[in-house]
Design an enzyme around this catalytic site. Structure first.
Site, PDB file in Angstrom:
ATOM      1  N   ASP A 164     -26.834 -23.642 -21.187  1.00 20.91           N
ATOM      2  CA  ASP A 164     -27.871 -22.495 -21.415  1.00 20.91           C
ATOM      3  C   ASP A 164     -29.303 -22.997 -20.763  1.00 20.91           C
ATOM      4  O   ASP A 164     -29.381 -24.241 -20.673  1.00 20.91           O
ATOM      5  CB  ASP A 164     -27.625 -21.964 -22.606  1.00 20.91           C
ATOM      6  CG  ASP A 164     -27.864 -20.481 -22.661  1.00 20.91           C
ATOM      7  OD1 ASP A 164     -29.265 -20.115 -22.157  1.00 20.91           O
ATOM      8  OD2 ASP A 164     -27.303 -19.612 -22.890  1.00 20.91           O
ATOM      9  N   HIS A 236     -29.664 -18.333 -16.900  1.00 21.52           N
ATOM     10  CA  HIS A 236     -29.660 -19.204 -17.771  1.00 21.52           C
ATOM     11  C   HIS A 236     -29.459 -20.757 -17.352  1.00 21.52           C
ATOM     12  O   HIS A 236     -28.788 -21.456 -17.882  1.00 21.52           O
ATOM     13  CB  HIS A 236     -28.422 -19.084 -18.675  1.00 21.52           C
ATOM     14  CG  HIS A 236     -28.528 -17.560 -19.632  1.00 21.52           C
ATOM     15  ND1 HIS A 236     -29.480 -17.636 -20.618  1.00 21.52           N
ATOM     16  CD2 HIS A 236     -27.731 -16.692 -19.378  1.00 21.52           C
ATOM     17  CE1 HIS A 236     -29.049 -16.502 -21.170  1.00 21.52           C
ATOM     18  NE2 HIS A 236     -28.255 -15.837 -20.541  1.00 21.52           N
ATOM     19  N   GLU A 300     -27.118 -11.652 -18.106  1.00 16.46           N
ATOM     20  CA  GLU A 300     -28.598 -11.818 -18.218  1.00 16.46           C
ATOM     21  C   GLU A 300     -29.225 -12.616 -17.158  1.00 16.46           C
ATOM     22  O   GLU A 300     -29.986 -13.513 -17.176  1.00 16.46           O
ATOM     23  CB  GLU A 300     -28.911 -12.366 -19.663  1.00 16.46           C
ATOM     24  CG  GLU A 300     -28.433 -11.690 -20.829  1.00 16.46           C
ATOM     25  CD  GLU A 300     -28.816 -12.401 -22.074  1.00 16.46           C
ATOM     26  OE1 GLU A 300     -29.062 -11.457 -23.238  1.00 16.46           O
ATOM     27  OE2 GLU A 300     -28.988 -13.644 -22.200  1.00 16.46           O
TER      28      GLU A 300
END
Length: 537
Positions: A164, A236, A300
């Site tokens: 991440d 990410h 995301e």
């Protein structure tokens, strides 16, 4: 008798008679199944033999994870469809023994096992627990402990979130800057309000070597747990781009992120990135051995830099794609194709499904709710239920100032036990494609193993109950109360049903390095003052 077993078996009936099971008893049957029984009952130090106190047999008509367990005056009989079924039968047998047998040393040499017949098989093939080791690293020993606890509860998928913005957690021999640069950050946010940033000033990091990963995978396989590694892309990506900025959409160097939230850092979708990830997958798959799944994220993603790049736009147009949304879907499908060529299936978060054009064999995890999960199932994808409510275990279990800091509240044990992974209102074909469910332990607010225990248990007990049986039994809470004695014996620092213990309550943030330095300066001043005024002898 049902009060003894968790998760609840399909069929359980009491029989007359009992059997005294001793340390050092023998187990007989096919070597791989007998070994699985011994693995599940290490405290008994079972010995192989031609005839045994525990007799294991194979019934090909049973599913791989299904079993029958019969305890009577002549001994213990286990009939299993495969190694996993034998292992789970032995876990149920263990629950018929006293709680003390879950300790690493026990005061007795034998125990009377009540007469019982159990017929059992899981409702779902995917019974998972997700552990985020990217935001806060979890040492290998703690990962192995998580696997042990999963095995006790018949959970069988460990989803390791390895990458991440805040860190890269696995060695790459081909790209060494990933562990040299991307595996640590200089500090960590302690204040979760972005407009008022506060940091601890303490470096945080760690990573698993490929040998570590191989060990974790082998340890898990011996306990019927499949490790599902996640390399979350293309978003990410701050940690990756701190090590290899040329893989980004802009070439800009990022720092390993020291705060929480979504970063604009995104990998380029161009061929060099696919080549990079292909090499990473090859390293992972070689270390893990044969693994059926690799999670590639897809969630995301801020696509602005793709939109702004002339090179990426030209590449998109050369592929005949209309917009960056289609390019996002193409990129993930390309990675899924790479994995398929290597015998593994891709798993994605639900945003990747919404983008469209996934391979049909890609599994979808609908974290934003089962509405999108139903859409994925209707489109023919297998679905692993992962909705925030009630399967995000980084949420607090009560809206109380005593609870340790959480991302939100409230998700209780009862909420988890009430969850319906394949709602009755869905069409039969949609329900059949829900292959399981998984609890998520995101670690922005889980900084150590003690906090992980508190967040995971006993909510993961409810997860195991629903995942195995399809729903929680009406007596679940009574069985859970009985089961907590086993967790005590195992040393699990779970959240008590009455609320946190004094040392589990919310604590002040750790002092920052600046605060520590100021305190040390003050102590030096006090020491000098005391020395200067001390009378001579």
């Amino acid at each position: 008798m049902n009060t003894l077993l968790l998760p609840r078996p399909n069929v359980l009936s009491t029989l007359s008679g009992s059997y005294e099971l001793s340390v050092g008893a023998t187990v007989s049957g096919p070597a791989d199944l007998a070994d699985a029984v011994r693995r599940a009952l290490p405290i008994l130090d079972l010995r192989p033999g031609d005839t045994g106190a525990i007799d294991v047999r194979v019934d090909p008509s049973l599913g791989e994870e299904a079993y029958r367990l019969v305890v009577g005056s002549r001994g213990v009989e286990i009939t299993a469809g495969g190694r996993a079924g034998a292992f789970y039968a032995a876990q149920s047998l263990h629950q018929l023994l006293p709680d003390a047998t879950y300790r690493s040393a026990v005061p007795a040499e034998s125990w009377v096992v009540p007469g019982v017949r159990v017929e059992d098989a899981p409702a779902h093939t995917w019974r998972g627990l997700h552990v985020d080791v990217a935001r806060h690293f979890l040492p290998k020993r703690e990962v192995l402990r998580v696997i042990d606890l999963m095995a006790v509860h018949k959970l069988n998928r460990l989803h390791l979130h390895l990458v991440d913005d805040q860190g890269w957690r696995v060695e790459s021999r081909a790209y060494p800057r990933l562990q040299e640069v991307a595996s640590h950050r200089t500090r960590t946010a302690t204040n979760y309000h972005r407009e008022e940033p506060a940091y601890d000033g303490i470096p945080h990091g760690g990573y698993y070597t490929l040998d570590d990963l191989a060990e974790i995978a082998q340890y898990a396989r011996a306990r019927e747990v499949v490790v599902v590694p996640e390399i979350d892309v293309p978003g990410h990506a701050s940690a990756i781009l701190a090590a290899y900025p040329e893989l980004g959409a802009t070439g800009e160097r990022f720092e390993v992120l020291d705060r929480w939230g979504i970063s604009p850092a995104i990998l380029s979708p161009l061929p060099p990135t696919v080549d990079f990830l292909t090499t990473i997958f090859d390293e992972l798959l070689e270390a893990l051995g044969a693994t059926p799944y690799v999670h590639i994220g897809g969630d995301e993603c801020v696509l602005d830099d793709w939109e702004a790049s002339a090179e990426i736009s030209a590449y998109r147009e050369s592929l005949g794609l209309a917009d960056v949304g289609e390019l996002h879907a193409w990129f993930l499908r390309r990675l899924a194709d790479v994995l398929a060529e290597r015998g593994a299936r891709a798993v994605v978060w639900d945003e990747a499904f919404v983008s469209g054009a996934l391979r049909q064999d890609t599994l979808v995890m609908p974290w934003r709710g089962m509405g999108v999960g139903r859409r994925a199932a209707a489109a023919g994808h297998e679905v692993v239920a992962t909705p925030v409510f009630p399967l995000y275990f980084d949420y607090a279990e009560a809206a109380s100032a005593d609870e340790p800091m959480a991302i939100g509240d409230t998700i209780t044990v009862t909420d988890v036990a009430s969850f319906e992974p394949a709602p009755a209102s869905w069409e039969p074909g949609e329900r059949e494609r829900v292959v399981g469910l998984q609890g998520q332990l995101w670690s922005e607010r889980i900084s150590d193993a003690r906090t992980l225990d508190y967040r995971a248990w006993p909510r993961a007990c409810a997860l195991a109950e629903v995942a195995w049986g399809g729903e929680a039994g009406s007596d679940f809470m009574d069985r859970l109360e009985r089961h907590l004695g086993r967790l005590d014996a195992l040393g699990v620092e779970y959240r008590p049903q009455a609320g946190p213990l004094p040392w589990q309550r919310r604590r002040p943030h750790r002092p920052s390095r600046v605060q520590v330095a100021a305190a040390m300066e003050h102590l030096d001043e006090m020491t000098q003052s005391a020395t200067s005024t001390r009378p001579s002898i």
